[in-house]
Design a protein around this motif. Sequence first.
Motif, PDB file in Angstrom:
ATOM      1  N   ARG A 116      38.394  46.429  51.837  1.00 42.95           N
ATOM      2  CA  ARG A 116      38.029  45.650  50.675  1.00 42.95           C
ATOM      3  C   ARG A 116      39.119  44.642  50.323  1.00 42.95           C
ATOM      4  O   ARG A 116      38.853  43.482  50.036  1.00 42.95           O
ATOM      5  N   VAL A 124      44.316  56.584  45.315  1.00 40.55           N
ATOM      6  CA  VAL A 124      43.902  56.236  46.666  1.00 40.55           C
ATOM      7  C   VAL A 124      45.000  56.618  47.657  1.00 40.55           C
ATOM      8  O   VAL A 124      44.740  57.267  48.663  1.00 40.55           O
ATOM      9  N   GLU A 172      40.435  49.347  39.443  1.00 39.48           N
ATOM     10  CA  GLU A 172      40.994  49.490  40.789  1.00 39.48           C
ATOM     11  C   GLU A 172      42.510  49.594  40.756  1.00 39.48           C
ATOM     12  O   GLU A 172      43.107  50.316  41.544  1.00 39.48           O
ATOM     13  N   ARG A 213      38.804  40.593  50.534  1.00 40.90           N
ATOM     14  CA  ARG A 213      39.053  39.828  49.314  1.00 40.90           C
ATOM     15  C   ARG A 213      40.081  38.734  49.595  1.00 40.90           C
ATOM     16  O   ARG A 213      39.909  37.589  49.194  1.00 40.90           O
ATOM     17  N   ARG A 247      39.376  34.670  49.548  1.00 41.51           N
ATOM     18  CA  ARG A 247      40.076  33.831  48.595  1.00 41.51           C
ATOM     19  C   ARG A 247      40.547  32.542  49.258  1.00 41.51           C
ATOM     20  O   ARG A 247      40.620  31.507  48.641  1.00 41.51           O
ATOM     21  N   MET A 251      39.480  50.962  51.003  1.00 47.17           N
ATOM     22  CA  MET A 251      40.249  50.080  50.146  1.00 47.17           C
ATOM     23  C   MET A 251      40.933  48.988  50.970  1.00 47.17           C
ATOM     24  O   MET A 251      40.978  47.833  50.556  1.00 47.17           O
ATOM     25  N   ARG A 291      43.760  39.620  40.727  1.00 46.78           N
ATOM     26  CA  ARG A 291      42.387  39.523  41.244  1.00 46.78           C
ATOM     27  C   ARG A 291      41.803  40.874  41.610  1.00 46.78           C
ATOM     28  O   ARG A 291      40.978  40.985  42.501  1.00 46.78           O
TER      29      ARG A 291
END
Lengths: 410, 238
Positions: free
Chosen positions: A9, B112, B105, A13, A17, A6, B100
């Motif tokens: 990721r 998580v 998620e 991201r 951007r 995560m 975003r």
Amino acid sequence: MTLLRMSIRTALRALRRNKLRSSLTMLGIVIGVAAVIAMVSIGQGANAVVREQISSLGTDLLMVIPGATTASGARSGWGGASTLTVGDGQAIARDASAVDEVAWMRRQVVQVVSGDRNWSTVAQGVPPSYPLVRDWPLTSGSFFSERDEETAQRVAVLGRSVVENLFGVGVDPVGETIRIRDVPFRVVGVLAGKGQTAFGQDQDDVVMMPFSTAERRVLGAKLVGNVDLIFARAASSDSIPEAIEQITRIVRERHRTQPGEESDFTVRSLNDMAEAQQTTTRVLSLLLLLVASISLLVGGIGIMNILLVSVTERTREIGIRMAVGARERHILVQFLVEAVALALAGGIVGVVLGALVAFAVSRVAGWPVLLSPAAIVGSVVFSALVGTFFGFYPARRAARLDPIAALRYE
Amino acid sequence: MEPLVEVRELWRVYPMGDSEVAALRGVSCRIDAGEWVAVMGASGSGKSTFLNVLGCLDRPSRGSHRFAGREVATLSSDERASIRGRELGFVFQSFQLIPRTSALENVELPLVYSEVPAREQERRAREALASVGLAGREHHLPSQLSGGQQQRVAIARALVQRPRLLLADEPTGNLDSRTSVEILDILAGLHRSGITIVMVTHEADVAAFAERILTFRDGEIVSDERPEHAGASRSVAP
């Protein structure tokens, strides 16, 4: 999703951007790494060329040259009034156990004529052992013999450049007659090409003749038995220091040099010359490395700066993550991952760019391209470290945010 | 039976230049499992600070805060993070979704951080989204959802860990009245399923959905009522 996945990721991201911002931030690292890779590759290529040239002179070769050694190294002792003699050479051959072959040389620039062509080259008077000492094979004919030396025969062995200039490329001149200072010589052999020395001399532009012939018939001599240079081949690379010591002792004794008095000759090993050459390259590399590290430092500061901006922009997001259970180290890792991703991407782009520069340079210079895997892995790892180091402060700042203040941040 | 939440003599003091400002002045109360408590009061009355302390986002300056039998006022920040991630759920006025980032998620986030096995994460997040009526919107971004939908994603995120206590700070403050009723209906459903809810609001009609109303003034609880019409939510829900 695992935490690390995560984090990666999220980091990617965020970087995607702000594409322009991310690429500008990477630039410092890109330039630094590209400089390192290009420099190491070019330096290694240049070194390989130098090594090849020096080994073409003959490995384990020692040269005894007239003139003293000064504190700063060998005085330029080529030429000058030579005090070295054939007797010195013979004594070395007889008494120096660490030396397995010895040769000596007298040389002079002469005009060589064949038919209607003539060429200015260096005539060298050498004993028959010379090709052994220099590890220099022949492509045609044979070297002159001990008998030719004893009887001062007018026979010559030509270097490749001389053959090309007097007879043309690909012609075998063995059996032909040439004139050196109006003395006719029979060509008995042609030497294999050795190319240039590290200093740009064409080693193939040479005519060799028996030492006795040179002394008596061509070059003349003020003092019989004087030589310009003595070559000695050490029995092995390991015995080079021992050979130098033995030669120095033998020649000093023969020259009646008193203890404490300066020698009137210098023993040089080609390994020393190779090392001197490499020291120069190394100093240059260090300088360039310094420049590269400054670039990496600047790049690192850029990463830190942009990360601080990113932390501020995403304060609320950090607050949200904390509210749903993120611990300090989770936030820390997330921003560190972002910093490392930036630096690593910069490192990889830098490697590619540096390799391209190295290819271009070695293409122009005619050097081999030697991409060092160690340099590639090293600089990629190092850029990751730069990212970690400079990312740590902003990441820790993010991790220490007060969740309530972060959640209220506008 | 031990209460789910028990605070005693809770003080929260902020330094303000040379002096200090107390947001909470010795608050004591207990909340039992299964209650739905509305916290009311004017702005600056200390109700939000109270909610932040209950949510383990803030630590009291003095006093005791026990949650599920443990003293949490003195826990480390990591331990409080762990409680937030596993046993508490938050719903905020401004939704507080990560931009975003897909609805799915966002809902997976607490899982998580609590290191729930990856395979279970998606299943549970989808379930939670379906339970607030957002099946099929898993891959929508917050910007593609209406306010009410965003708040439902936030509720799904608060629920996905099956928390013991749901903390809602003005959950309908940014929504129109029709959507507000939808959100309150969902909360009522959760309450019926046994989840304890503490909800800050300044609207009496929203507070009316709760069965107990705590009123704050100047950092103290001035009233603790259980109105006759408690459980009005039951009549609202179909």
